[in-house]
Design a protein around this motif. Structure first.
Motif, PDB file in Angstrom:
ATOM      1  N   ASN A 159     -10.605  35.741 -20.153  1.00 52.19           N
ATOM      2  CA  ASN A 159     -12.036  36.007 -20.350  1.00 52.19           C
ATOM      3  C   ASN A 159     -12.309  37.495 -20.557  1.00 52.19           C
ATOM      4  N   THR A 160     -11.611  38.333 -19.815  1.00 46.95           N
ATOM      5  CA  THR A 160     -11.774  39.781 -19.959  1.00 46.95           C
ATOM      6  C   THR A 160     -11.320  40.246 -21.345  1.00 46.95           C
ATOM      7  N   LEU A 161     -10.164  39.768 -21.781  1.00 46.95           N
ATOM      8  CA  LEU A 161      -9.637  40.179 -23.091  1.00 46.95           C
ATOM      9  C   LEU A 161     -10.494  39.659 -24.238  1.00 46.95           C
ATOM     10  N   LYS A 162     -11.023  38.437 -24.101  1.00 43.41           N
ATOM     11  CA  LYS A 162     -11.910  37.888 -25.132  1.00 43.41           C
ATOM     12  C   LYS A 162     -13.160  38.753 -25.270  1.00 43.41           C
ATOM     13  N   ALA A 163     -13.751  39.132 -24.157  1.00 41.91           N
ATOM     14  CA  ALA A 163     -14.964  39.956 -24.188  1.00 41.91           C
ATOM     15  C   ALA A 163     -14.663  41.341 -24.743  1.00 41.91           C
TER      16      ALA A 163
ATOM     17  N   TYR B  58     -11.774  45.210 -12.323  1.00 35.34           N
ATOM     18  CA  TYR B  58     -12.863  45.745 -11.505  1.00 35.34           C
ATOM     19  C   TYR B  58     -14.214  45.616 -12.207  1.00 35.34           C
ATOM     20  N   ALA B  59     -14.260  45.840 -13.508  1.00 35.82           N
ATOM     21  CA  ALA B  59     -15.531  45.764 -14.233  1.00 35.82           C
ATOM     22  C   ALA B  59     -16.078  44.333 -14.247  1.00 35.82           C
ATOM     23  N   GLN B  60     -15.199  43.354 -14.175  1.00 34.01           N
ATOM     24  CA  GLN B  60     -15.620  41.955 -14.256  1.00 34.01           C
ATOM     25  C   GLN B  60     -15.923  41.340 -12.889  1.00 34.01           C
ATOM     26  N   HIS B  61     -15.238  41.817 -11.843  1.00 36.13           N
ATOM     27  CA  HIS B  61     -15.351  41.173 -10.529  1.00 36.13           C
ATOM     28  C   HIS B  61     -15.558  42.214  -9.428  1.00 36.13           C
ATOM     29  N   PRO B  62     -16.767  42.337  -8.916  1.00 38.34           N
ATOM     30  CA  PRO B  62     -17.038  43.311  -7.849  1.00 38.34           C
ATOM     31  C   PRO B  62     -16.209  43.078  -6.587  1.00 38.34           C
ATOM     32  N   THR B  63     -15.703  41.861  -6.383  1.00 38.10           N
ATOM     33  CA  THR B  63     -14.900  41.583  -5.189  1.00 38.10           C
ATOM     34  C   THR B  63     -13.398  41.556  -5.490  1.00 38.10           C
ATOM     35  N   GLN B  64     -12.996  42.107  -6.630  1.00 40.26           N
ATOM     36  CA  GLN B  64     -11.578  42.123  -7.014  1.00 40.26           C
ATOM     37  C   GLN B  64     -10.749  42.913  -6.004  1.00 40.26           C
ATOM     38  N   THR B  65      -9.591  42.364  -5.655  1.00 44.87           N
ATOM     39  CA  THR B  65      -8.597  43.033  -4.829  1.00 44.87           C
ATOM     40  C   THR B  65      -7.305  43.106  -5.621  1.00 44.87           C
TER      41      THR B  65
ATOM     42  N   HIS C  84       2.730  46.558  -4.477  1.00 47.61           N
ATOM     43  CA  HIS C  84       3.998  46.562  -3.758  1.00 47.61           C
ATOM     44  C   HIS C  84       4.921  47.544  -4.485  1.00 47.61           C
ATOM     45  N   VAL C  85       5.486  48.494  -3.745  1.00 46.60           N
ATOM     46  CA  VAL C  85       6.381  49.496  -4.333  1.00 46.60           C
ATOM     47  C   VAL C  85       7.705  49.445  -3.591  1.00 46.60           C
ATOM     48  N   MET C  86       8.812  49.396  -4.361  1.00 47.08           N
ATOM     49  CA  MET C  86      10.130  49.374  -3.747  1.00 47.08           C
ATOM     50  C   MET C  86      10.982  50.504  -4.321  1.00 47.08           C
ATOM     51  N   VAL C  87      11.479  51.342  -3.414  1.00 42.76           N
ATOM     52  CA  VAL C  87      12.369  52.444  -3.781  1.00 42.76           C
ATOM     53  C   VAL C  87      13.520  52.451  -2.782  1.00 42.76           C
ATOM     54  N   ASN C  88      14.741  52.509  -3.286  1.00 44.59           N
ATOM     55  CA  ASN C  88      15.946  52.515  -2.436  1.00 44.59           C
ATOM     56  C   ASN C  88      15.946  51.353  -1.440  1.00 44.59           C
ATOM     57  N   GLY C  89      15.495  50.200  -1.876  1.00 43.31           N
ATOM     58  CA  GLY C  89      15.494  49.025  -1.018  1.00 43.31           C
ATOM     59  C   GLY C  89      14.383  48.999   0.021  1.00 43.31           C
ATOM     60  N   GLU C  90      13.569  50.037   0.078  1.00 43.81           N
ATOM     61  CA  GLU C  90      12.451  50.082   1.021  1.00 43.81           C
ATOM     62  C   GLU C  90      11.180  49.661   0.297  1.00 43.81           C
ATOM     63  N   ARG C  91      10.485  48.685   0.886  1.00 44.68           N
ATOM     64  CA  ARG C  91       9.271  48.150   0.270  1.00 44.68           C
ATOM     65  C   ARG C  91       8.054  48.577   1.077  1.00 44.68           C
ATOM     66  N   LYS C  92       7.048  49.082   0.356  1.00 43.73           N
ATOM     67  CA  LYS C  92       5.775  49.439   0.974  1.00 43.73           C
ATOM     68  C   LYS C  92       4.668  48.776   0.166  1.00 43.73           C
ATOM     69  N   SER C  93       3.651  48.332   0.874  1.00 39.91           N
ATOM     70  CA  SER C  93       2.561  47.610   0.223  1.00 39.91           C
ATOM     71  C   SER C  93       1.216  48.171   0.663  1.00 39.91           C
ATOM     72  N   THR C  94       0.245  48.033  -0.224  1.00 38.03           N
ATOM     73  CA  THR C  94      -1.128  48.407   0.086  1.00 38.03           C
ATOM     74  C   THR C  94      -2.040  47.535  -0.750  1.00 38.03           C
ATOM     75  N   LYS C  95      -3.314  47.553  -0.431  1.00 39.94           N
ATOM     76  CA  LYS C  95      -4.262  46.807  -1.254  1.00 39.94           C
ATOM     77  C   LYS C  95      -5.421  47.710  -1.614  1.00 39.94           C
ATOM     78  N   LEU C  96      -5.908  47.490  -2.812  1.00 39.66           N
ATOM     79  CA  LEU C  96      -7.044  48.229  -3.330  1.00 39.66           C
ATOM     80  C   LEU C  96      -8.193  47.251  -3.522  1.00 39.66           C
ATOM     81  N   ASP C  97      -9.275  47.471  -2.798  1.00 37.27           N
ATOM     82  CA  ASP C  97     -10.469  46.649  -2.942  1.00 37.27           C
ATOM     83  C   ASP C  97     -11.471  47.400  -3.808  1.00 37.27           C
ATOM     84  N   ASN C  98     -11.979  46.724  -4.830  1.00 36.10           N
ATOM     85  CA  ASN C  98     -12.969  47.312  -5.723  1.00 36.10           C
ATOM     86  C   ASN C  98     -14.083  47.948  -4.876  1.00 36.10           C
ATOM     87  N   PRO C  99     -14.404  49.220  -5.063  1.00 34.50           N
ATOM     88  CA  PRO C  99     -14.099  50.110  -6.174  1.00 34.50           C
ATOM     89  C   PRO C  99     -12.891  51.033  -5.960  1.00 34.50           C
TER      90      PRO C  99
END
Length: 162
Positions: free
Chosen positions: A49-53, A128-135, A139-154
């Motif tokens: 839907n985003t790409l069509k618009a 983000y432009a389409q969904h105000p509640t987008q999350t 996940h980032v992995m370097v040298n076998g170590e994984r770290k994660s975070t989340k970004l909530d719009n905005p």
């Protein structure tokens, strides 16, 4: 038991009224190849839907008549809404392709000649432009170590250090 069942139905009903909008971006440093391997999982209907618009056109992302054209739409969209820097240096991402898995689009990108980073900065405002509640999960992995975070719009930027 009745109260528990009532709470469960209320949760289902509220979920139906308020859909969950999320993407997952996985960034892996491949030390042997000195590459960043990036994959993004986005719900197919939301991305379509985003790409069509954005492109003022109509297509079916799961069964496209012109796959190369749809790949171009996805690549252009991701280049506008996903950016990665390693140790302060912007990393150009190259779109490899996409696949459909159940109700999602997995897009694949890579970057070459990336030494093992100590710090990864991510800008991700996918949908983000389409969904105000987008999350957007990161996940980032370097040298076998994984770290994660989340970004909530905005909130669209994060830094992950190793």
């Amino acid at each position: 038991m009745g109260l528990l069942l009532c709470k469960w139905w209320m949760t289902v009903w509220l979920t139906a009224l308020h859909p969950f909008y999320a993407s997952v971006t996985e960034i892996t440093h491949n030390a042997g190849k000195k590459e960043l391997e990036v994959s993004c999982r986005i719900f197919a209907d939301d991305l379509e839907n985003t790409l069509k618009a954005q492109n003022k056109t109509s297509f079916d992302i799961t069964h496209p008549a012109n796959r190369k054209q749809v790949e171009g739409y996805i690549a252009a969209y991701l280049s506008q809404h996903l950016a990665i820097a390693a140790d302060g240096k912007n990393i150009p991402l190259h779109f490899i392709g996409y696949k459909i898995e159940e109700d999602a689009v997995w897009s694949f990108l890579e970057a070459e000649n990336v030494p093992t980073p100590k710090k990864i900065q991510v800008k991700n405002d996918i949908l983000y432009a389409q969904h105000p509640t987008q999350t957007n999960m990161i996940h980032v992995m370097v040298n076998g170590e994984r770290k994660s975070t989340k970004l909530d719009n905005p909130k669209a930027e994060c830094v992950v250090e190793f």
